[in-house]
Design a protein around this motif. Structure first.
Motif, mmCIF file in Angstrom:
data_model
loop_
_atom_site.group_PDB
_atom_site.id
_atom_site.type_symbol
_atom_site.label_atom_id
_atom_site.label_comp_id
_atom_site.label_asym_id
_atom_site.label_seq_id
_atom_site.Cartn_x
_atom_site.Cartn_y
_atom_site.Cartn_z
ATOM 1 N N ARG A 175 0.832 -1.207 0.000
ATOM 2 C CA ARG A 175 0.000 0.000 0.000
ATOM 3 C C ARG A 175 0.866 1.256 0.000
ATOM 4 O O ARG A 175 0.584 2.217 -0.727
ATOM 5 N N PHE A 176 1.934 1.240 0.806
ATOM 6 C CA PHE A 176 2.815 2.405 0.862
ATOM 7 C C PHE A 176 3.444 2.647 -0.510
ATOM 8 O O PHE A 176 3.567 3.791 -0.971
ATOM 9 N N ALA A 177 3.857 1.588 -1.193
ATOM 10 C CA ALA A 177 4.443 1.737 -2.523
ATOM 11 C C ALA A 177 3.420 2.292 -3.512
ATOM 12 O O ALA A 177 3.737 3.154 -4.340
ATOM 13 N N ARG A 178 2.186 1.800 -3.425
ATOM 14 C CA ARG A 178 1.141 2.282 -4.345
ATOM 15 C C ARG A 178 0.839 3.752 -4.110
ATOM 16 O O ARG A 178 0.577 4.508 -5.060
ATOM 17 N N ILE A 179 0.864 4.183 -2.856
ATOM 18 C CA ILE A 179 0.681 5.604 -2.571
ATOM 19 C C ILE A 179 1.806 6.418 -3.201
ATOM 20 O O ILE A 179 1.576 7.434 -3.875
ATOM 21 N N ALA A 180 3.043 5.975 -2.981
ATOM 22 C CA ALA A 180 4.197 6.711 -3.502
ATOM 23 C C ALA A 180 4.177 6.788 -5.025
ATOM 24 O O ALA A 180 4.613 7.795 -5.611
ATOM 25 N N GLU A 181 3.672 5.746 -5.678
ATOM 26 C CA GLU A 181 3.646 5.718 -7.140
ATOM 27 C C GLU A 181 2.735 6.780 -7.732
ATOM 28 O O GLU A 181 2.841 7.098 -8.917
ATOM 29 N N ARG A 182 1.864 7.349 -6.940
ATOM 30 C CA ARG A 182 1.012 8.440 -7.431
ATOM 31 C C ARG A 182 1.760 9.771 -7.488
ATOM 32 O O ARG A 182 1.282 10.725 -8.085
ATOM 33 N N TYR A 183 2.931 9.814 -6.836
ATOM 34 C CA TYR A 183 3.637 11.091 -6.716
ATOM 35 C C TYR A 183 5.068 11.072 -7.240
ATOM 36 O O TYR A 183 5.649 12.133 -7.459
ATOM 37 N N ALA A 184 5.635 9.900 -7.419
ATOM 38 C CA ALA A 184 7.070 9.850 -7.722
ATOM 39 C C ALA A 184 7.402 8.588 -8.503
ATOM 40 O O ALA A 184 6.579 7.675 -8.662
ATOM 41 N N ASP A 185 8.635 8.547 -8.965
ATOM 42 C CA ASP A 185 9.193 7.331 -9.564
ATOM 43 C C ASP A 185 9.602 6.405 -8.415
ATOM 44 O O ASP A 185 10.419 6.785 -7.581
ATOM 45 N N VAL A 186 9.032 5.210 -8.373
ATOM 46 C CA VAL A 186 9.219 4.318 -7.233
ATOM 47 C C VAL A 186 9.984 3.063 -7.644
ATOM 48 O O VAL A 186 9.671 2.424 -8.645
ATOM 49 N N THR A 187 10.995 2.741 -6.856
ATOM 50 C CA THR A 187 11.690 1.466 -6.980
ATOM 51 C C THR A 187 11.271 0.599 -5.797
ATOM 52 O O THR A 187 11.460 0.994 -4.641
ATOM 53 N N ARG A 188 10.694 -0.552 -6.092
ATOM 54 C CA ARG A 188 10.270 -1.453 -5.022
ATOM 55 C C ARG A 188 11.383 -2.448 -4.699
ATOM 56 O O ARG A 188 12.000 -3.009 -5.595
ATOM 57 N N VAL A 189 11.599 -2.653 -3.406
ATOM 58 C CA VAL A 189 12.414 -3.774 -2.943
ATOM 59 C C VAL A 189 11.404 -4.782 -2.409
ATOM 60 O O VAL A 189 10.839 -4.604 -1.335
#
Length: 401
Positions: free
Chosen positions: A104-118
């Motif tokens: 969920r935290f990654a999905r939130i961040a993806e609305r605002y920035a370029d996200v790299t998931r670990v």
């Protein structure tokens, strides 16, 4: 005679009569001095919880300190507010995912920035070397969940915080099911913003949440880049007069004030030790009766001290899980199953809040009896005895220290 209802879900958790009664007081204006006094009480208690959550009772605040904010929304609002105010105009975020709430935290961040998931499979530990491999000097924010409630893992905030600091990235931590029930160290772990929720270890009613914003991160906030309702610069300004920017949920703030004052009275060292004792009893009880824990804690990752996730045996797996859960319900106890793709594969029990030791023993007994009724070969007596012994042994050890 039927036993009283026992809520062992990982939130909302039981609240005391005093916390519930606080919501029944006569309504006042959210711009009144009476409400400001409530906000200040809640804020003072939360300051203590955010800053002194250690077994020794030592302060973990940064040199500059920080500000506790109460939010008119659950912790998901706080998670989004933190990310949006730090990278609302774009940037690079590294998000750690090994369960539903990390995702969920990654999905939130993806609305605002370029996200790299670990990312690793849910229930597995995230290797710190994998985090180090993707955080760079271009990384603006690192997000992670401290206590992953979907799987029962306590993730290595300290190690990830060291990596974030090394690359001068801001570190935002979901402490929803750890803060108020386990150790949490703002300064030692290099946390810039921490978020928690009312209805978890704080043992208040659901609907509002809290976040701690360190003084060192405030200059990086850009409220205009965030959603209007989540402008943290605005929230910080209003908090100086013990208010929120918009209409506050007055009854919930009152309940929060009482709940956190109860925690101050208990003290965080005592509360942390109790949560750890009870989680150890759950683990000992379930494994002694013949069940397997779900999560795989390796390296710097540990098993949760506020929630226990257990794999469902073959006899009650998948579509057959209803037989077990119905047996638990029939005993007037509420527990949780797995979330998303873990549905029908695990069950989860919480020891967050102010549960007495007797509730832990009843939870172990209830699970064992429901398993036996559903055709699983378990040793209920061995499970209850192991849980009881863990509680007694830990209490004796604490008394000797």
């Amino acid at each position: 005679m039927e036993e009283d209802f026992l809520l062992l879900n990982p939130g909302p958790v039981p609240v005391t009569d005093e916390v519930a009664a606080a919501m029944d007081e006569p309504m006042v204006s959210h711009r009144s001095a009476a409400f400001e006094a409530v906000y200040e009480r809640a804020q003072d208690g939360l300051d203590y919880i955010f800053e002194e959550s250690t077994l020794e009772g030592a302060s973990t605040a940064t040199t500059g300190g920080g500000t506790t904010l109460l939010l008119n929304g659950t912790a998901t609002m706080g998670m989004e507010a933190a990310v949006a105010n730090l990278v609302g105009d774009g940037g690079h975020v590294v998000s750690l995912v090994n369960g539903k709430f990390g995702r969920r935290f990654a999905r939130i961040a993806e609305r605002y920035a370029d996200v790299t998931r670990v990312e690793v499979p849910w229930g597995e530990s995230i290797p710190l070397e994998d985090v180090r491999a993707v955080v760079t000097d271009e990384t603006d924010v690192v997000t992670m969940v401290h206590n992953e409630t979907s799987t029962g893992l306590l993730n290595p905030v300290e190690g990830v915080g060291e990596i974030a600091e090394e690359y001068d990235a801001r570190f935002v931590v979901d402490g929803v099911t750890s803060i108020g029930g386990d150790v949490f160290k703002i300064d030692d772990w290099n946390v810039d913003i921490a978020v928690t929720d009312a209805q978890k270890a704080l043992a208040a009613p659901p609907g509002i949440s809290a976040m701690y914003v360190t003084e060192e991160v405030k200059d990086d906030l850009d409220g205009e880049a965030a959603p209007f309702y989540e402008d943290l610069e605005w929230h910080l300004r209003k908090s100086e007069s013990h208010q929120t920017p918009f209409t506050s949920a007055v009854p919930l703030f009152r309940a929060m004030a009482v709940a956190v004052e109860d925690i101050v009275e208990e003290t965080m060292p005592t509360r942390i030790a109790r949560h750890r004792r009870q989680s150890a009893a759950f683990r000992a009880g379930f494994t002694a009766m013949g069940l397997d824990l779900f999560a795989d804690a390796t390296g710097a990752t540990e098993l949760s001290n506020t929630l226990t996730a257990v794999s469902l045996p073959e006899e009650v797996y998948g579509d057959d899980a209803d037989a077990f859960f119905d047996g638990v319900d029939a005993r007037n106890v509420s527990i949780s199953g797995g979330q998303a793709h873990l549905g029908g594969t695990i069950f989860r029990v919480s020891n967050m809040g102010g549960l007495p030791d007797e509730a832990i023993l009843r939870g172990v007994r209830t699970v064992g009896e429901a398993m036996a009724d559903a055709g699983v070969d378990v040793d209920v007596d061995a499970g209850v005895a192991a849980a009881r012994e863990e509680l007694d042994l830990t209490e004796a050890a604490s008394a000797d220290d």
